[in-house]
Motif scaffolding. Structure first.
Motif, PDB file in Angstrom:
ATOM      1  N   ARG A  18      41.340 -17.589   9.302  1.00  0.00           N
ATOM      2  CA  ARG A  18      40.564 -18.522  10.115  1.00  0.00           C
ATOM      3  C   ARG A  18      39.598 -17.818  11.067  1.00  0.00           C
ATOM      4  N   THR A  19      39.665 -16.504  11.127  1.00  0.00           N
ATOM      5  CA  THR A  19      38.776 -15.753  12.014  1.00  0.00           C
ATOM      6  C   THR A  19      37.366 -15.698  11.444  1.00  0.00           C
ATOM      7  N   VAL A  20      36.386 -16.080  12.263  1.00  0.00           N
ATOM      8  CA  VAL A  20      34.976 -15.967  11.866  1.00  0.00           C
ATOM      9  C   VAL A  20      34.226 -15.014  12.782  1.00  0.00           C
ATOM     10  N   GLY A  21      34.765 -14.764  13.977  1.00  0.00           N
ATOM     11  CA  GLY A  21      34.083 -13.897  14.922  1.00  0.00           C
ATOM     12  C   GLY A  21      35.060 -13.104  15.762  1.00  0.00           C
ATOM     13  N   MET A  22      34.573 -11.992  16.279  1.00  0.00           N
ATOM     14  CA  MET A  22      35.370 -11.104  17.125  1.00  0.00           C
ATOM     15  C   MET A  22      34.545 -10.767  18.364  1.00  0.00           C
ATOM     16  N   MET A  23      35.098 -11.044  19.528  1.00  0.00           N
ATOM     17  CA  MET A  23      34.433 -10.700  20.785  1.00  0.00           C
ATOM     18  C   MET A  23      35.361  -9.822  21.604  1.00  0.00           C
ATOM     19  N   TRP A  24      34.785  -9.016  22.453  1.00  0.00           N
ATOM     20  CA  TRP A  24      35.596  -8.177  23.326  1.00  0.00           C
ATOM     21  C   TRP A  24      35.248  -8.508  24.777  1.00  0.00           C
ATOM     22  N   GLY A  25      36.145  -8.145  25.697  1.00  0.00           N
ATOM     23  CA  GLY A  25      35.892  -8.358  27.114  1.00  0.00           C
ATOM     24  C   GLY A  25      36.325  -7.142  27.905  1.00  0.00           C
ATOM     25  N   ALA A  26      35.489  -6.724  28.850  1.00  0.00           N
ATOM     26  CA  ALA A  26      35.725  -5.463  29.542  1.00  0.00           C
ATOM     27  C   ALA A  26      36.653  -5.588  30.750  1.00  0.00           C
ATOM     28  N   GLU A  27      36.440  -6.603  31.565  1.00  0.00           N
ATOM     29  CA  GLU A  27      37.172  -6.642  32.833  1.00  0.00           C
ATOM     30  C   GLU A  27      38.661  -6.918  32.629  1.00  0.00           C
ATOM     31  N   ASP A  28      38.991  -7.897  31.791  1.00  0.00           N
ATOM     32  CA  ASP A  28      40.407  -8.164  31.524  1.00  0.00           C
ATOM     33  C   ASP A  28      41.063  -6.974  30.833  1.00  0.00           C
ATOM     34  N   SER A  43      35.399  -1.563  34.876  1.00  0.00           N
ATOM     35  CA  SER A  43      34.996  -1.177  33.525  1.00  0.00           C
ATOM     36  C   SER A  43      33.720  -0.347  33.524  1.00  0.00           C
ATOM     37  N   ARG A  44      33.039  -0.299  34.669  1.00  0.00           N
ATOM     38  CA  ARG A  44      31.739   0.378  34.734  1.00  0.00           C
ATOM     39  C   ARG A  44      31.708   1.430  35.841  1.00  0.00           C
ATOM     40  N   PHE A  45      30.831   2.406  35.648  1.00  0.00           N
ATOM     41  CA  PHE A  45      30.519   3.367  36.697  1.00  0.00           C
ATOM     42  C   PHE A  45      29.601   2.697  37.718  1.00  0.00           C
ATOM     43  N   PRO A  46      29.439   3.280  38.900  1.00  0.00           N
ATOM     44  CA  PRO A  46      28.556   2.686  39.911  1.00  0.00           C
ATOM     45  C   PRO A  46      27.126   2.463  39.435  1.00  0.00           C
ATOM     46  N   ASP A  47      26.654   3.260  38.480  1.00  0.00           N
ATOM     47  CA  ASP A  47      25.283   3.086  37.989  1.00  0.00           C
ATOM     48  C   ASP A  47      25.171   2.008  36.907  1.00  0.00           C
ATOM     49  N   GLY A  48      26.286   1.332  36.589  1.00  0.00           N
ATOM     50  CA  GLY A  48      26.244   0.234  35.633  1.00  0.00           C
ATOM     51  C   GLY A  48      26.683   0.596  34.232  1.00  0.00           C
ATOM     52  N   ARG A  49      26.823   1.867  33.929  1.00  0.00           N
ATOM     53  CA  ARG A  49      27.253   2.275  32.594  1.00  0.00           C
ATOM     54  C   ARG A  49      28.728   1.966  32.389  1.00  0.00           C
ATOM     55  N   TYR A  50      29.071   1.563  31.155  1.00  0.00           N
ATOM     56  CA  TYR A  50      30.474   1.329  30.831  1.00  0.00           C
ATOM     57  C   TYR A  50      31.261   2.645  30.853  1.00  0.00           C
ATOM     58  N   ARG A  51      32.480   2.583  31.315  1.00  0.00           N
ATOM     59  CA  ARG A  51      33.386   3.717  31.196  1.00  0.00           C
ATOM     60  C   ARG A  51      33.795   3.883  29.732  1.00  0.00           C
ATOM     61  N   ASP A  52      34.318   5.061  29.400  1.00  0.00           N
ATOM     62  CA  ASP A  52      34.638   5.368  28.006  1.00  0.00           C
ATOM     63  C   ASP A  52      35.640   4.391  27.407  1.00  0.00           C
ATOM     64  N   VAL A  53      36.611   3.937  28.192  1.00  0.00           N
ATOM     65  CA  VAL A  53      37.615   3.035  27.644  1.00  0.00           C
ATOM     66  C   VAL A  53      36.969   1.727  27.194  1.00  0.00           C
ATOM     67  N   ALA A  54      35.991   1.240  27.949  1.00  0.00           N
ATOM     68  CA  ALA A  54      35.307   0.008  27.569  1.00  0.00           C
ATOM     69  C   ALA A  54      34.454   0.229  26.323  1.00  0.00           C
ATOM     70  N   ARG A  55      33.758   1.351  26.271  1.00  0.00           N
ATOM     71  CA  ARG A  55      32.923   1.635  25.097  1.00  0.00           C
ATOM     72  C   ARG A  55      33.782   1.797  23.845  1.00  0.00           C
ATOM     73  N   THR A  56      34.956   2.398  24.007  1.00  0.00           N
ATOM     74  CA  THR A  56      35.859   2.549  22.868  1.00  0.00           C
ATOM     75  C   THR A  56      36.320   1.181  22.362  1.00  0.00           C
ATOM     76  N   ALA A  57      36.687   0.296  23.273  1.00  0.00           N
ATOM     77  CA  ALA A  57      37.128  -1.040  22.887  1.00  0.00           C
ATOM     78  C   ALA A  57      35.997  -1.801  22.206  1.00  0.00           C
ATOM     79  N   ARG A  58      34.810  -1.696  22.746  1.00  0.00           N
ATOM     80  CA  ARG A  58      33.633  -2.357  22.156  1.00  0.00           C
ATOM     81  C   ARG A  58      33.440  -1.909  20.711  1.00  0.00           C
TER      82      ARG A  58
END
Length: 267
Positions: free
Chosen positions: A128-138, A148-163
Protein backbone atom coordinates in the motif's frame (compact mmCIF):
# COMPACT_ATOMS: atom_id res chain seq x y z
CA UNK A 1 2.84 2.38 -7.15
CA UNK A 2 3.98 5.98 -6.80
CA UNK A 3 2.56 9.35 -5.82
CA UNK A 4 1.70 11.79 -8.62
CA UNK A 5 0.22 15.00 -7.22
CA UNK A 6 2.84 17.58 -8.16
CA UNK A 7 6.00 18.80 -6.44
CA UNK A 8 4.65 21.19 -3.77
CA UNK A 9 2.72 19.53 -0.93
CA UNK A 10 1.41 22.04 1.62
CA UNK A 11 0.63 21.10 5.22
CA UNK A 12 -2.55 22.57 6.69
CA UNK A 13 -3.71 22.02 10.30
CA UNK A 14 -6.92 20.02 10.33
CA UNK A 15 -8.31 22.22 13.10
CA UNK A 16 -8.30 25.20 10.71
CA UNK A 17 -11.01 24.30 8.16
CA UNK A 18 -11.24 27.90 6.96
CA UNK A 19 -7.78 27.40 5.45
CA UNK A 20 -8.50 24.18 3.55
CA UNK A 21 -9.71 25.70 0.28
CA UNK A 22 -6.99 28.34 0.18
CA UNK A 23 -4.24 25.85 0.85
CA UNK A 24 -5.44 23.60 -1.94
CA UNK A 25 -5.68 26.50 -4.39
CA UNK A 26 -2.13 27.60 -3.64
CA UNK A 27 -0.39 24.20 -3.74
CA UNK A 28 -0.31 21.08 -5.86
CA UNK A 29 -1.79 19.06 -3.00
CA UNK A 30 -2.76 19.77 0.59
CA UNK A 31 -1.80 17.64 3.60
CA UNK A 32 -4.59 17.93 6.16
CA UNK A 33 -2.69 17.36 9.38
CA UNK A 34 -4.24 15.50 12.32
CA UNK A 35 -0.92 15.03 14.08
CA UNK A 36 1.65 17.58 15.32
CA UNK A 37 -0.17 20.67 14.06
CA UNK A 38 -3.23 19.92 16.24
CA UNK A 39 -3.35 20.10 20.02
CA UNK A 40 -4.77 17.02 21.78
CA UNK A 41 -7.92 18.85 22.87
CA UNK A 42 -8.65 19.87 19.28
CA UNK A 43 -8.12 16.52 17.58
CA UNK A 44 -11.74 15.33 17.81
CA UNK A 45 -13.03 18.45 16.08
CA UNK A 46 -10.19 18.27 13.56
CA UNK A 47 -11.37 14.81 12.53
CA UNK A 48 -14.89 16.11 12.00
CA UNK A 49 -13.47 18.98 9.95
CA UNK A 50 -11.89 16.46 7.60
CA UNK A 51 -15.09 14.45 7.37
CA UNK A 52 -16.95 17.61 6.36
CA UNK A 53 -14.32 18.92 3.94
CA UNK A 54 -15.46 19.41 0.33
CA UNK A 55 -12.14 19.07 -1.49
CA UNK A 56 -10.85 17.23 -4.56
CA UNK A 57 -9.80 13.80 -3.22
CA UNK A 58 -7.15 13.50 -5.94
CA UNK A 59 -5.25 16.40 -4.36
CA UNK A 60 -5.71 15.69 -0.65
CA UNK A 61 -3.46 13.80 1.75
CA UNK A 62 -4.48 13.22 5.36
CA UNK A 63 -1.69 12.88 7.91
CA UNK A 64 -2.76 10.59 10.73
CA UNK A 65 -1.16 10.08 14.11
CA UNK A 66 1.46 7.41 14.74
CA UNK A 67 0.15 3.80 14.74
CA UNK A 68 1.09 3.16 18.36
CA UNK A 69 -1.04 6.06 19.64
CA UNK A 70 -4.67 5.94 20.72
CA UNK A 71 -5.45 8.64 18.17
CA UNK A 72 -4.46 6.38 15.27
CA UNK A 73 -7.60 4.22 15.39
CA UNK A 74 -9.78 7.30 15.80
CA UNK A 75 -8.10 8.87 12.79
CA UNK A 76 -8.69 5.77 10.69
CA UNK A 77 -12.37 5.73 11.60
CA UNK A 78 -12.72 9.38 10.59
CA UNK A 79 -10.81 8.97 7.32
CA UNK A 80 -13.05 6.00 6.53
CA UNK A 81 -15.98 8.44 6.43
CA UNK A 82 -14.31 10.60 3.77
CA UNK A 83 -13.45 10.22 0.08
CA UNK A 84 -9.77 10.81 0.93
CA UNK A 85 -7.75 7.65 0.38
CA UNK A 86 -4.19 9.02 0.33
CA UNK A 87 -2.88 8.93 3.89
CA UNK A 88 0.44 9.98 5.39
CA UNK A 89 1.32 7.83 8.39
CA UNK A 90 3.29 9.80 10.97
CA UNK A 91 6.30 8.16 12.64
CA UNK A 92 6.09 5.03 10.51
CA UNK A 93 8.22 2.29 12.05
CA UNK A 94 6.57 -1.05 11.33
CA UNK A 95 5.06 -2.00 7.94
CA UNK A 96 2.60 -4.30 9.73
CA UNK A 97 0.73 -1.18 10.83
CA UNK A 98 -0.13 -0.52 7.19
CA UNK A 99 -2.31 -3.62 7.23
CA UNK A 100 -4.78 -1.58 9.30
CA UNK A 101 -5.81 0.17 6.09
CA UNK A 102 -8.26 -1.42 3.67
CA UNK A 103 -7.28 -2.08 0.10
CA UNK A 104 -7.61 1.00 -2.02
CA UNK A 105 -5.68 3.25 0.34
CA UNK A 106 -2.42 4.79 -0.86
CA UNK A 107 0.03 5.38 1.97
CA UNK A 108 2.91 7.79 2.39
CA UNK A 109 5.25 6.59 5.11
CA UNK A 110 6.76 9.39 7.16
CA UNK A 111 10.01 7.94 8.48
CA UNK A 112 11.02 10.39 11.20
CA UNK A 113 12.44 8.24 13.98
CA UNK A 114 15.61 6.17 14.18
CA UNK A 115 13.57 2.97 14.01
CA UNK A 116 11.55 4.22 11.05
CA UNK A 117 14.60 5.20 9.04
CA UNK A 118 16.28 1.91 9.95
CA UNK A 119 13.27 -0.01 8.54
CA UNK A 120 12.68 2.24 5.55
CA UNK A 121 13.25 -0.57 3.07
CA UNK A 122 10.68 -2.85 4.70
CA UNK A 123 8.18 -0.02 4.86
CA UNK A 124 8.71 0.93 1.22
CA UNK A 125 8.12 -2.68 0.20
CA UNK A 126 4.57 -2.74 1.61
CA UNK A 127 1.95 -3.08 -1.11
CA UNK A 128 0.00 0.00 0.00
CA UNK A 129 3.03 2.30 0.13
CA UNK A 130 3.16 4.87 -2.67
CA UNK A 131 5.48 7.43 -1.11
CA UNK A 132 8.27 7.80 1.42
CA UNK A 133 8.97 11.00 3.34
CA UNK A 134 11.53 11.71 6.01
CA UNK A 135 11.54 14.21 8.89
CA UNK A 136 14.58 15.73 10.55
CA UNK A 137 13.47 17.18 13.86
CA UNK A 138 11.59 14.15 15.20
CA UNK A 139 14.46 11.96 14.02
CA UNK A 140 17.06 13.88 16.01
CA UNK A 141 14.72 13.97 19.01
CA UNK A 142 14.36 10.18 18.83
CA UNK A 143 18.14 9.96 19.13
CA UNK A 144 18.27 12.28 22.11
CA UNK A 145 19.79 15.07 20.05
CA UNK A 146 18.93 18.77 20.03
CA UNK A 147 19.13 20.05 16.45
CA UNK A 148 19.15 18.60 12.93
CA UNK A 149 21.06 21.57 11.51
CA UNK A 150 24.26 23.49 12.09
CA UNK A 151 23.96 27.21 12.95
CA UNK A 152 24.54 28.09 9.28
CA UNK A 153 21.48 26.06 8.24
CA UNK A 154 23.23 22.98 6.86
CA UNK A 155 21.89 19.59 7.88
CA UNK A 156 24.02 17.55 10.26
CA UNK A 157 25.36 14.25 8.94
CA UNK A 158 22.74 12.16 10.75
CA UNK A 159 19.94 14.04 8.99
CA UNK A 160 21.63 13.79 5.59
CA UNK A 161 22.14 10.06 6.13
CA UNK A 162 18.45 9.57 6.96
CA UNK A 163 17.42 11.63 3.93
CA UNK A 164 19.54 9.48 1.64
CA UNK A 165 18.37 6.24 3.23
CA UNK A 166 14.69 7.07 2.77
CA UNK A 167 15.32 8.24 -0.80
CA UNK A 168 17.13 4.98 -1.63
CA UNK A 169 14.35 2.88 -0.08
CA UNK A 170 11.77 4.74 -2.15
CA UNK A 171 13.79 4.27 -5.32
CA UNK A 172 14.35 0.58 -4.67
CA UNK A 173 10.60 -0.08 -4.70
CA UNK A 174 9.43 2.51 -7.22
CA UNK A 175 7.87 4.80 -4.60
CA UNK A 176 7.87 8.59 -4.73
CA UNK A 177 10.33 10.21 -2.33
CA UNK A 178 9.10 13.37 -0.60
CA UNK A 179 11.67 15.74 0.88
CA UNK A 180 11.23 17.21 4.35
CA UNK A 181 9.87 20.65 5.14
CA UNK A 182 12.13 23.70 5.46
CA UNK A 183 11.09 25.18 8.80
CA UNK A 184 12.67 28.61 8.30
CA UNK A 185 9.88 30.22 6.28
CA UNK A 186 11.85 33.38 5.51
CA UNK A 187 14.93 31.49 4.29
CA UNK A 188 13.89 31.47 0.65
CA UNK A 189 17.42 30.92 -0.63
CA UNK A 190 17.94 27.95 1.67
CA UNK A 191 14.68 26.37 0.56
CA UNK A 192 15.51 26.96 -3.10
CA UNK A 193 18.89 25.28 -2.67
CA UNK A 194 17.41 22.29 -0.85
CA UNK A 195 14.61 21.89 -3.40
CA UNK A 196 17.11 22.06 -6.27
CA UNK A 197 19.18 19.38 -4.56
CA UNK A 198 16.05 17.29 -4.05
CA UNK A 199 15.30 17.38 -7.77
CA UNK A 200 18.88 16.53 -8.69
CA UNK A 201 18.93 13.66 -6.18
CA UNK A 202 15.68 12.04 -7.31
CA UNK A 203 12.96 13.29 -4.98
CA UNK A 204 9.54 13.61 -6.60
CA UNK A 205 8.10 16.25 -4.28
CA UNK A 206 8.89 18.53 -1.36
CA UNK A 207 6.57 19.22 1.56
CA UNK A 208 6.15 22.75 2.89
CA UNK A 209 4.46 24.59 5.74
CA UNK A 210 3.64 28.01 4.24
CA UNK A 211 2.07 29.11 0.93
CA UNK A 212 5.03 31.40 0.15
CA UNK A 213 7.21 28.29 -0.10
CA UNK A 214 5.10 26.76 -2.88
CA UNK A 215 6.42 28.84 -5.84
CA UNK A 216 10.00 28.31 -4.67
CA UNK A 217 9.52 24.54 -4.76
CA UNK A 218 7.72 24.63 -8.09
CA UNK A 219 10.49 26.70 -9.67
CA UNK A 220 13.08 24.19 -8.48
CA UNK A 221 11.23 21.19 -9.91
CA UNK A 222 10.31 22.89 -13.20
CA UNK A 223 13.09 22.44 -15.81
CA UNK A 224 14.06 25.53 -17.77
CA UNK A 225 13.76 25.72 -21.54
CA UNK A 226 17.45 24.97 -22.09
CA UNK A 227 17.20 21.71 -20.18
CA UNK A 228 13.95 20.80 -21.93
CA UNK A 229 15.55 21.42 -25.34
CA UNK A 230 18.50 19.21 -24.39
CA UNK A 231 16.18 16.41 -23.29
CA UNK A 232 14.13 16.58 -26.49
CA UNK A 233 17.26 16.61 -28.65
CA UNK A 234 18.85 13.66 -26.84
CA UNK A 235 15.71 11.52 -27.07
CA UNK A 236 15.25 12.43 -30.72
CA UNK A 237 18.87 11.45 -31.46
CA UNK A 238 18.41 8.14 -29.66
CA UNK A 239 15.69 7.07 -32.06
CA UNK A 240 18.28 6.45 -34.76
CA UNK A 241 20.90 4.86 -32.54
CA UNK A 242 21.55 1.45 -31.03
CA UNK A 243 23.11 1.26 -27.58
CA UNK A 244 25.63 3.89 -26.51
CA UNK A 245 26.18 6.86 -28.83
CA UNK A 246 27.71 10.34 -28.87
CA UNK A 247 25.62 13.48 -28.90
CA UNK A 248 27.19 16.93 -28.91
CA UNK A 249 30.42 15.48 -27.58
CA UNK A 250 28.83 13.58 -24.72
CA UNK A 251 28.40 9.83 -24.33
CA UNK A 252 24.72 8.95 -24.12
CA UNK A 253 23.55 5.69 -22.58
CA UNK A 254 20.35 4.46 -20.95
CA UNK A 255 20.84 6.27 -17.60
CA UNK A 256 21.20 9.56 -19.48
CA UNK A 257 18.08 8.77 -21.52
CA UNK A 258 16.15 8.07 -18.31
CA UNK A 259 17.28 11.43 -17.02
CA UNK A 260 16.04 13.08 -20.21
CA UNK A 261 12.66 11.37 -19.91
CA UNK A 262 12.40 12.52 -16.29
CA UNK A 263 13.11 16.09 -17.35
CA UNK A 264 10.31 16.00 -19.92
CA UNK A 265 7.90 14.48 -17.42
CA UNK A 266 8.59 17.38 -15.02
CA UNK A 267 8.24 19.88 -17.85
Amino acid sequence: MSLDMGPALLFCPADRPERFDGALRKADAVILDLEDAVLPAAKAQARENIVGADLDPARVIVRVNAPETADFELDLEAVGRTPFHTVMVAKSEDPAAFDSFASGYALIALCETARGVHRAGDIAAHERTVGMMWGAEDLVASLGGMSSRFPDGRYRDVARTARAQVLLAAGAYGRTAVDAVHLDIDDVDGLAAEAADAVASGFGATACIHPKQVPVIRDAYRPDEELLSWARAVLAAAEGERGVFRHEGRMIDEPVLRHARAVLSRG
